[in-house]
Design a protein around this motif. Structure first.
Motif, PDB file in Angstrom:
ATOM      1  N   GLU A 191     -69.376 -51.619  10.833  1.00  0.00           N
ATOM      2  CA  GLU A 191     -68.469 -52.700  10.461  1.00  0.00           C
ATOM      3  C   GLU A 191     -69.086 -53.705   9.491  1.00  0.00           C
ATOM      4  OE1 GLU A 191     -66.978 -54.629  13.898  1.00  0.00           O
ATOM      5  OE2 GLU A 191     -66.023 -52.842  14.722  1.00  0.00           O
ATOM      6  N   TRP A 192     -70.424 -53.898   9.579  1.00  0.00           N
ATOM      7  CA  TRP A 192     -71.052 -54.980   8.826  1.00  0.00           C
ATOM      8  C   TRP A 192     -72.303 -54.493   8.096  1.00  0.00           C
ATOM      9  CZ3 TRP A 192     -67.815 -58.958   9.110  1.00  0.00           C
ATOM     10  CH2 TRP A 192     -67.058 -59.129  10.269  1.00  0.00           C
ATOM     11  N   SER A 204     -68.703 -57.421   5.146  1.00  0.00           N
ATOM     12  CA  SER A 204     -67.817 -56.424   5.745  1.00  0.00           C
ATOM     13  C   SER A 204     -67.863 -55.121   4.959  1.00  0.00           C
ATOM     14  CB  SER A 204     -66.384 -56.957   5.787  1.00  0.00           C
ATOM     15  OG  SER A 204     -65.496 -55.950   6.242  1.00  0.00           O
ATOM     16  N   ASN A 261     -62.014 -56.336   8.172  1.00  0.00           N
ATOM     17  CA  ASN A 261     -62.820 -57.536   8.402  1.00  0.00           C
ATOM     18  C   ASN A 261     -63.143 -58.234   7.089  1.00  0.00           C
ATOM     19  OD1 ASN A 261     -63.015 -57.015  11.223  1.00  0.00           O
ATOM     20  ND2 ASN A 261     -64.618 -55.508  10.789  1.00  0.00           N
TER      21      ASN A 261
END
Length: 431
Positions: free
Chosen positions: A341-342, A375, A380
């Motif tokens: 996700e990151w 992101s 996100n």
């Protein structure tokens, strides 16, 4: 809390901070290099911008060589320089017959300026050969990248020939195209100083005047361009059975004290006895240390997990020894699940408090940092994580004149996030 910083911006921040690190000129007692104004050719540039570049180039020449600068208010191309050298050859030994005005091509010299050029040891001609402009959209705003390619031609008047051709490529990056160009032009002198140091004929050399323990007195002071933190190689020679003489490095010294005529240097490493009269050559540096490393955060509480990062540290080293500013950028590499996700990125700014013991160095490094999670999914947004404090104790050893091995340990605290013990290691390359 949202934050619009991206990875490319972080690298550009580090680049510009290093590129804008100032050059300081001295007024030495030197023979002269005639420096022509920079030639911009078909590129229409503001006179003020070119004047600033000319001034910076002059300072770079003074700081990197044994010569003073005589600025000449004309600009030439390489072809003009070759033609001018031909005129010098014709005028050599026949100065009384030189006319009051000398013309070649579209250029015209008064006799006084011509004789001044003829009497200089070297002539340097800077030429902007290419300016490339690019633009890109970043977060809804247009950004400009300007790349400037500059060539330098150095001619020796005694031999009537060009002895060196050097090139530097600089970049500016800004939302405003004019400022991007200005940044690219302002970055020319620091890179030129390094290139001048590579020209054999201009390289600064001197001798040892005295040796006391690990301190060496050299015949080179502020009048010759010496500065605190400058590095010099002490050279030795050996006669082979064939009668051929070869030279080799005996030691590396770092200048710790500068007077008008002489300087004192501390021995960093030594491969043979040092004696009065040994030759000493300046080791040309840009004035930066580039340090790739890895660091692991060992948490102090069980609810936090071990994390690892790889980083790149940039230290400003020119004219500085005991206290040096630094900047670094780090990317998380463990745990790998984070990348679903990151993409976590951290940026630090701090200072080194450094002590030297021959090839061994100890440093205390306090710094402050920011972290952003970028992101990697459309669901996100990039998120600013927060601020942190870090304290590191570093041990390093010089294994060659350009390379150090680093071992670090310390503690860091991120407000409202985590804290823990640091263990790190890497290398440092002296540029």
């Amino acid at each position: 809390m949202m934050f619009s910083l991206n990875v490319k911006d972080l690298f550009l921040i580090l680049f510009f901070l290093s590129a804008l690190f100032p050059l300081v000129a001295v007024e030495p007692e030197k023979r002269e290099i005639a420096l022509c104004s920079i030639f911009s050719g078909q590129y229409e540039l503001q006179a003020g911008a070119l004047e600033a570049v000319d001034s910076g180039i002059g300072s770079a020449v003074v700081s990197a060589s044994r010569y003073n600068v005589q600025r000449i208010g004309i600009s030439l191309k390489k072809e003009d320089l070759a033609e001018l050298l031909d005129l010098f050859e014709k005028a050599r030994g026949n100065s009384e017959n030189i006319p009051e005005t000398i013309r070649f091509g579209e250029r015209e010299f008064e006799k006084g300026l011509f004789l001044k050029l003829l009497g200089s040891v070297y002539i340097m001609v800077p030429v902007i050969s290419q300016i490339k402009e690019e633009s890109e959209m970043r977060e809804g705003q247009e950004r400009f990248k300007v790349t400037v390619h500059t060539d330098f031609y150095i001619a020796q008047t005694a031999d009537m020939k060009i002895i060196a051709e050097k090139s530097v490529q600089t970049m500016g990056y800004d939302r405003d195209k004019a400022r991007a160009l200005e940044d690219a032009l302002n970055n020319i002198p620091p890179l030129l100083a390094y290139e001048i140091g590579q020209v054999k004929e201009l390289k600064i050399g001197t001798v040892i005047l005295g040796v006391s323990g690990d301190e060496v007195i050299i015949e080179h002071g502020s009048q010759g361009g010496a500065f605190i933190g400058g590095e010099y190689v002490i050279r030795g020679s050996e006669i082979l059975p064939s009668g051929q003489i070869i030279s080799h490095d005996k030691a590396l010294i770092m200048v710790t004290e500068v007077t008008e005529k002489v300087s004192i240097g501390q021995v960093r490493y030594q491969a043979g006895p040092l004696v009065v009269g040994d030759s000493v050559e300046e080791l040309p540096r840009i004035g930066l240390e580039l340090s790739p490393y890895s660091v692991t955060l060992i948490p102090l509480t069980e609810d936090q997990e071990l994390t690892s990062y790889v980083g790149l540290r940039l230290t400003l080293a020119r004219w500085l020894t005991g206290m040096r500013p630094l900047f670094d950028v780090e990317f998380q590499v463990y745990p790998l699940e984070t990348y679903q996700e990151w993409f976590p990125v951290r940026l630090h700014a701090g200072v080194e408090l450094r002590l030297y013991f021959g090839p061994v160095e100890f440093a205390a490094i306090p710094s402050v940092g920011i972290e952003e999670r970028i992101s990697v999914t459309a669901e996100n947004d990039s998120t600013f994580v927060g601020f942190g404090l870090r304290g590191i104790v570093e041990f390093s050893i010089l294994v060659s004149r350009d390379l150090k091995i680093l071992l670090n340990g310390g503690y860091e605290y991120w407000f409202g996030a985590r804290q823990g013990i640091l263990a790190a290691g890497g290398i440092s390359i002296k540029l």
